[in-house]
Design an enzyme around this catalytic site. Structure first.
Site, PDB file in Angstrom:
ATOM      1  N   ASN A   1       0.866  -1.184   0.000  1.00  0.00           N
ATOM      2  CA  ASN A   1       0.000   0.000   0.000  1.00  0.00           C
ATOM      3  C   ASN A   1       0.899   1.228   0.000  1.00  0.00           C
ATOM      4  O   ASN A   1       1.529   1.535   1.009  1.00  0.00           O
ATOM      5  CB  ASN A   1      -0.878  -0.039   1.265  1.00  0.00           C
ATOM      6  CG  ASN A   1      -1.681   1.233   1.460  1.00  0.00           C
ATOM      7  OD1 ASN A   1      -1.806   2.048   0.549  1.00  0.00           O
ATOM      8  ND2 ASN A   1      -2.242   1.393   2.660  1.00  0.00           N
ATOM      9  N   TRP A   2       0.933   1.910  -1.129  1.00  0.00           N
ATOM     10  CA  TRP A   2       1.836   3.071  -1.233  1.00  0.00           C
ATOM     11  C   TRP A   2       1.247   4.312  -0.586  1.00  0.00           C
ATOM     12  O   TRP A   2       1.919   5.337  -0.485  1.00  0.00           O
ATOM     13  CB  TRP A   2       2.158   3.351  -2.716  1.00  0.00           C
ATOM     14  CG  TRP A   2       3.276   2.491  -3.246  1.00  0.00           C
ATOM     15  CD1 TRP A   2       3.764   1.344  -2.680  1.00  0.00           C
ATOM     16  CD2 TRP A   2       4.044   2.713  -4.438  1.00  0.00           C
ATOM     17  NE1 TRP A   2       4.800   0.830  -3.455  1.00  0.00           N
ATOM     18  CE2 TRP A   2       4.984   1.663  -4.541  1.00  0.00           C
ATOM     19  CE3 TRP A   2       4.022   3.685  -5.433  1.00  0.00           C
ATOM     20  CZ2 TRP A   2       5.896   1.565  -5.587  1.00  0.00           C
ATOM     21  CZ3 TRP A   2       4.933   3.582  -6.487  1.00  0.00           C
ATOM     22  CH2 TRP A   2       5.862   2.542  -6.559  1.00  0.00           C
ATOM     23  N   LYS A   3      -0.020   4.260  -0.182  1.00  0.00           N
ATOM     24  CA  LYS A   3      -0.687   5.420   0.440  1.00  0.00           C
ATOM     25  C   LYS A   3      -0.490   6.659  -0.439  1.00  0.00           C
ATOM     26  O   LYS A   3      -0.517   6.540  -1.650  1.00  0.00           O
ATOM     27  CB  LYS A   3      -0.160   5.643   1.860  1.00  0.00           C
ATOM     28  CG  LYS A   3      -0.115   4.353   2.677  1.00  0.00           C
ATOM     29  CD  LYS A   3       0.160   4.622   4.112  1.00  0.00           C
ATOM     30  CE  LYS A   3       0.327   3.305   4.854  1.00  0.00           C
ATOM     31  NZ  LYS A   3       0.268   3.457   6.273  1.00  0.00           N
TER      32      LYS A   3
ATOM     33  N   HIS B   1      -9.353   0.847   5.282  1.00  0.00           N
ATOM     34  CA  HIS B   1      -8.053   1.063   5.927  1.00  0.00           C
ATOM     35  C   HIS B   1      -8.248   2.023   7.099  1.00  0.00           C
ATOM     36  O   HIS B   1      -9.050   2.962   7.025  1.00  0.00           O
ATOM     37  CB  HIS B   1      -7.058   1.648   4.914  1.00  0.00           C
ATOM     38  CG  HIS B   1      -5.650   1.647   5.415  1.00  0.00           C
ATOM     39  ND1 HIS B   1      -5.192   2.573   6.321  1.00  0.00           N
ATOM     40  CD2 HIS B   1      -4.611   0.812   5.162  1.00  0.00           C
ATOM     41  CE1 HIS B   1      -3.917   2.311   6.592  1.00  0.00           C
ATOM     42  NE2 HIS B   1      -3.546   1.250   5.908  1.00  0.00           N
TER      43      HIS B   1
ATOM     44  N   GLU C   1      -6.609   4.429   8.140  1.00  0.00           N
ATOM     45  CA  GLU C   1      -6.387   5.857   7.834  1.00  0.00           C
ATOM     46  C   GLU C   1      -7.623   6.465   7.186  1.00  0.00           C
ATOM     47  O   GLU C   1      -7.917   7.645   7.381  1.00  0.00           O
ATOM     48  CB  GLU C   1      -5.132   6.006   6.953  1.00  0.00           C
ATOM     49  CG  GLU C   1      -3.879   5.772   7.790  1.00  0.00           C
ATOM     50  CD  GLU C   1      -2.668   5.285   7.013  1.00  0.00           C
ATOM     51  OE1 GLU C   1      -2.674   5.347   5.779  1.00  0.00           O
ATOM     52  OE2 GLU C   1      -1.720   4.821   7.670  1.00  0.00           O
TER      53      GLU C   1
ATOM     54  N   GLU D   1      -4.946  -5.277  10.747  1.00  0.00           N
ATOM     55  CA  GLU D   1      -3.954  -4.214  10.899  1.00  0.00           C
ATOM     56  C   GLU D   1      -4.216  -3.440  12.187  1.00  0.00           C
ATOM     57  O   GLU D   1      -5.056  -2.526  12.207  1.00  0.00           O
ATOM     58  CB  GLU D   1      -4.047  -3.241   9.725  1.00  0.00           C
ATOM     59  CG  GLU D   1      -3.775  -3.866   8.382  1.00  0.00           C
ATOM     60  CD  GLU D   1      -3.229  -2.835   7.400  1.00  0.00           C
ATOM     61  OE1 GLU D   1      -2.155  -3.074   6.872  1.00  0.00           O
ATOM     62  OE2 GLU D   1      -3.858  -1.789   7.209  1.00  0.00           O
TER      63      GLU D   1
ATOM     64  N   GLY E   1       2.853   1.969  10.594  1.00  0.00           N
ATOM     65  CA  GLY E   1       3.841   3.036  10.430  1.00  0.00           C
ATOM     66  C   GLY E   1       4.596   3.394  11.698  1.00  0.00           C
ATOM     67  O   GLY E   1       5.343   4.372  11.724  1.00  0.00           O
TER      68      GLY E   1
ATOM     69  N   SER F   1       3.784  -2.460  10.227  1.00  0.00           N
ATOM     70  CA  SER F   1       5.236  -2.506  10.413  1.00  0.00           C
ATOM     71  C   SER F   1       5.871  -3.836  10.008  1.00  0.00           C
ATOM     72  O   SER F   1       6.835  -4.283  10.648  1.00  0.00           O
ATOM     73  CB  SER F   1       5.594  -2.122  11.858  1.00  0.00           C
ATOM     74  OG  SER F   1       5.156  -0.799  12.131  1.00  0.00           O
TER      75      SER F   1
ATOM     76  N   GLY G   1       2.913  -1.264   4.205  1.00  0.00           N
ATOM     77  CA  GLY G   1       2.936   0.153   3.850  1.00  0.00           C
ATOM     78  C   GLY G   1       4.340   0.598   3.506  1.00  0.00           C
ATOM     79  O   GLY G   1       4.826   0.396   2.398  1.00  0.00           O
ATOM     80  N   GLY G   2       5.032   1.191   4.480  1.00  0.00           N
ATOM     81  CA  GLY G   2       6.354   1.786   4.260  1.00  0.00           C
ATOM     82  C   GLY G   2       7.337   0.890   3.515  1.00  0.00           C
ATOM     83  O   GLY G   2       8.031   1.338   2.594  1.00  0.00           O
TER      84      GLY G   2
HETATM   85  C1  PEP Z   1      -0.565  -0.047   6.045  1.00  0.00           C
HETATM   86  O1  PEP Z   1      -0.668   1.137   5.854  1.00  0.00           O
HETATM   87  O2  PEP Z   1      -1.448  -0.808   5.624  1.00  0.00           O
HETATM   88  C2  PEP Z   1       0.607  -0.530   6.774  1.00  0.00           C
HETATM   89  C3  PEP Z   1       0.587  -1.734   7.223  1.00  0.00           C
HETATM   90  O3  PEP Z   1       1.654   0.364   6.942  1.00  0.00           O
HETATM   91  P1  PEP Z   1       3.120   0.021   7.546  1.00  0.00           P
HETATM   92  O4  PEP Z   1       3.587  -1.266   6.904  1.00  0.00           O
HETATM   93  O5  PEP Z   1       3.956   1.185   7.134  1.00  0.00           O
HETATM   94  O6  PEP Z   1       2.970  -0.118   8.996  1.00  0.00           O
END
Ligand code: PEP
Length: 258
Positions: free
Chosen positions: A8-10, A92, A94, A163, A169, A211, A232-233
């Site tokens: 997920n590049w957000k 999600h 966010e 999640e 993050g 993470s 994500g990251g």
């Molecule tokens: C996400 O945004 O779905 C996520 C899991 O982010 P991260 O891996 O950066 O925690």
């Protein structure tokens, strides 16, 4: 059971980042697991062009419950398909926080996405306060119940991502035991109860997200009922995401073995 590494590049990525996709595809031409990147909408069709003919699938990060109309700034499931997406992330945390999305809104989006033949990735997870209050299973159970109520899905059209909000993050993750506990609960929830009516719960892929990075992927993927990750990251760089794909692939059976 299918296994999926989903990125997920957000709100990250411009045209120059498509090089990371080219590197990822070159390094992992035939992964044993499914490989998906959900870029920002502005990059969807360009990323789909780069991924054409490769093992990489492309997804959206959200869609509107309606197919078209006066909804400035929104994107429909039909538009995602038109741009080359096969998947869409819904619910999600966010979006739940920034856009005040409720379970009912997420359910409506899921219905449209499934109607439009997109694979829907439903995200669920507790806040830190909810975990500390011992409410994790109640919270994710309700998000699943309300999000999927009376929806018709198959093991190919639905993926659930657990999640924990506080792990996204932050560099923090639940313990392996805590992840295993929630995934066992999700498997049980999706297999039984009201959702058993269409008989398709047992094979729904369950992803962990929060993470995930190359250094913790092996341990997380070794857990029962963890069928991949939403990342994500660490999905922004081909080297990190590729290492996670490698880790997940190593936990899949070798298709050349009898
Ligand atoms: C996400 O945004 O779905 C996520 C899991 O982010 P991260 O891996 O950066 O925690």
């Amino acid at each position: 059971m299918r296994k999926i590494a989903a990125g997920n590049w957000k709100m990250n990525g411009t045209a120059e980042d498509l090089d990371e996709i080219r590197k990822l595809i070159a390094a992992h031409p035939k992964p044993r697991c499914e490989m998906l990147i959900c870029p920002p909408a502005t990059l969807l069709s360009r990323l789909a062009d780069v991924a054409a003919g490769s093992a990489l699938m492309v997804g959206g990060q959200d869609c509107h419950p309606r197919l078209s109309g006066a909804h400035t700034g929104d994107i429909s499931a039909q538009m995602l398909r038109d741009a080359g997406a096969t998947h869409v992330i819904l619910g999600h945390s966010e979006r739940r926080q920034d856009h005040r999305e409720t379970d009912a809104m997420i359910r409506a989006k899921l219905e449209t996405a499934l109607d439009q033949k997109l694979v829907a990735i439903l995200c669920v997870g507790e806040t830190l306060a909810e975990r500390e209050a011992g409410k994790t299973l109640a919270v994710v159970g309700e998000q699943i119940r309300a999000g999927l109520q009376n929806l018709s899905y198959t093991i190919d059209s639905l993926i659930i991502a657990y999640e924990p909000v506080w792990a996204i993050g932050s560099g923090l993750t639940p313990t392996l035991e805590e992840i295993a506990e929630v995934h066992a609960f999700l498997r049980q929830t999706i297999r039984s109860g009201p959702l058993s009516s269409n008989g398709s719960g047992a094979g729904v892929a369950l992803l962990y997200g929060g993470s995930v990075k190359p250094s913790n992927a092996d341990a997380i993927f070794a857990l029962p009922d963890v069928n991949g990750a939403l990342v994500g990251g660490a999905s922004l760089r081909a080297s990190d995401f590729g290492a996670i794909v490698q880790s997940l692939s190593a936990s899949c059976p070798d298709p050349t073995m009898p």
